[in-house]
Design an enzyme around this catalytic site. Sequence first.
Site, PDB file in Angstrom:
ATOM      1  N   ASP A 179      50.062  48.837  33.406  1.00 52.57           N
ATOM      2  CA  ASP A 179      48.673  48.398  33.380  1.00 52.57           C
ATOM      3  C   ASP A 179      48.492  47.083  34.153  1.00 52.57           C
ATOM      4  OD1 ASP A 179      46.128  49.019  31.917  1.00 52.57           O
ATOM      5  OD2 ASP A 179      46.426  47.002  31.122  1.00 52.57           O
ATOM      6  N   GLU A 230      49.421  50.446  38.003  1.00 53.79           N
ATOM      7  CA  GLU A 230      47.968  50.483  38.134  1.00 53.79           C
ATOM      8  C   GLU A 230      47.551  49.248  38.924  1.00 53.79           C
ATOM      9  OE1 GLU A 230      43.800  50.310  35.647  1.00 53.79           O
ATOM     10  OE2 GLU A 230      45.417  48.926  35.286  1.00 53.79           O
TER      11      GLU A 230
HETATM   12  C1  GLC Z   1      43.497  48.962  32.610  1.00 54.78           C
HETATM   13  C2  GLC Z   1      43.274  50.143  31.690  1.00 54.78           C
HETATM   14  C3  GLC Z   1      41.978  49.947  30.968  1.00 54.78           C
HETATM   15  C4  GLC Z   1      42.054  48.681  30.152  1.00 54.78           C
HETATM   16  C5  GLC Z   1      42.458  47.498  31.019  1.00 54.78           C
HETATM   17  C6  GLC Z   1      42.894  46.342  30.187  1.00 54.78           C
HETATM   18  O1  GLC Z   1      42.567  48.891  33.610  1.00 54.78           O
HETATM   19  O2  GLC Z   1      43.316  51.336  32.422  1.00 54.78           O
HETATM   20  O3  GLC Z   1      41.639  51.031  30.151  1.00 54.78           O
HETATM   21  O4  GLC Z   1      40.821  48.415  29.553  1.00 54.78           O
HETATM   22  O5  GLC Z   1      43.552  47.788  31.855  1.00 54.78           O
HETATM   23  O6  GLC Z   1      44.145  46.592  29.621  1.00 54.78           O
END
Ligand code: GLC
Length: 513
Positions: A200, A255
């Site tokens: 993340d 991500e």
């Molecule tokens: C990422 C996740 C999202 C979350 C954010 C904070 O973007 O995909 O769902 O709210 O991180 O952890």
Amino acid sequence: MTAPWWRSAVFYQIYPRSFASSRGTPTGDLAGIEAHLDHLSWLGVDAIWISPFYPSPQADFGYDVSDYCDVDPLFGDLDTFDHLLAACHDRGIRLLVDLVPNHTSDQHPWFVAARSSRDDPKRDWYIWRDGDPDTPPNNWIAAFSPVPAWTWDETTGQWYLHLFLPQQPDLNWANPAVVEAMHGVMRFWLDRGVDGFRVDVIHGIGKDPELPDAPPELAGIPQAGLNDTPQTHELIRGMRELVDSYPGDRLLLGEVYLLSTRRVAQYYGRDDELHLSFNFPPLHTPWNGPRWRQQIADTRHYIDGRGAWPTWVLSNHDNVRHRSRYGSEARARAALFLLLGLRGSPVLYAGEELGLEDAVIPPWHVVDPGGRDGCRAPIPWTGAPDHGWGVTQAWLPWPPEADERNVEALAADDTSILHLYRRLLAARKASPALQLGDFAEVDAPDDVVAWRRIAKGPGAGDRVVVVNMGAEPATVDVAGTVLVSSDGQGEDAPFTGTVRADHAVLIEPAGAR
Ligand code: GLC
């Protein structure tokens, strides 16, 4: 050298609250996932990644973790997890867990200690700044709402940083103790046998120590202050080294939520950072031939161009489903040919195989601070009033048409989108060219995206994919046999040269074998 498994794999994201319940509860659980592995095997996915199931106050539905090394009772316990992992492996399905390294919950014992006093040994595990209680230390904005990314802590008289909710304080990765702790978390899951991590907000972890203001033109945009620091790249290299020290090609899938493929590409490093990264600009690209060709060209230039391997994703738990964005099932069907046909690893989001649209969420039912509830609606397994959940009201409303658009009904109809997903996954699995082959664009009218995947190995045939995003039928100069078509018409027959509006075909070109 054979390619690592993740280059040819099809990934499938599971949002555990919304997938399936084993206990007749309004939220899903880990045993519910295990109970539906037949569906995933039947579909033909190679790996799943599961959004967070760790103990959490659920302020951000699990992305606010209060213990990285356990399972929230909502979802089961560590035994349930081990059971699920073994069941996946028995079926040859790999499993990634979601690592949330940028921030913890404000209820995590680390933050509870850190906030207790300026002298606490954990104080420096988070990012604190002096200042006046009316003026945040910089112009950064938190995600989800236009409030500063800083919260004033009355007790200790300092600001703490949170890129997301105030309940999600950012960790201070400049502190080696934090690095060591998070590496410990990674070992905990790797030792249990997971195949890797979806990570993340990985691009946010190594903050510039000056925490400079975001440029004025970007002030007001969450995360605009993050600037691809050398610290972040160094920290990712550390994670990569750890993951690579385990046998079996464990995976780091990051991500990197940057809307620039050029910047995303940098997070692959020199094959010493992420193995794979999400690349979100295509997800934000409308159903438009020239715009898609540009995305493909950018991906080829920046990601393939550095010898790295792209990923393709159109839906997830943070964005309106592509079935809703593109506006028709015909387009959602044709879009699958992009996901599975382009060079790279596709990541599907549970429910897209049913052609689900976002649920309509009445204002009194909105629960997510980011308003992302629509794409998180529970998966309808059957046409019964409880849709296979054992409760008629799950934690969010059902998606549209759940009485007809559910796994049971679509599995019984071999013309359904679900069967198209299965056929195209099978066609991909049977084709080394589609999995790993090179890419060459094929000449086509403006509204059409067409390309050839070029086989390397002996016995492997080329494949051609044609996706018509225009409003009119389009003609392309390709001869061969249609293997899969997005509406099921004309399969196993010679390609006529014409593709209907909002349709796609997979072709075995003449002379390919
Ligand atoms: C990422 C996740 C999202 C979350 C954010 C904070 O973007 O995909 O769902 O709210 O991180 O952890």
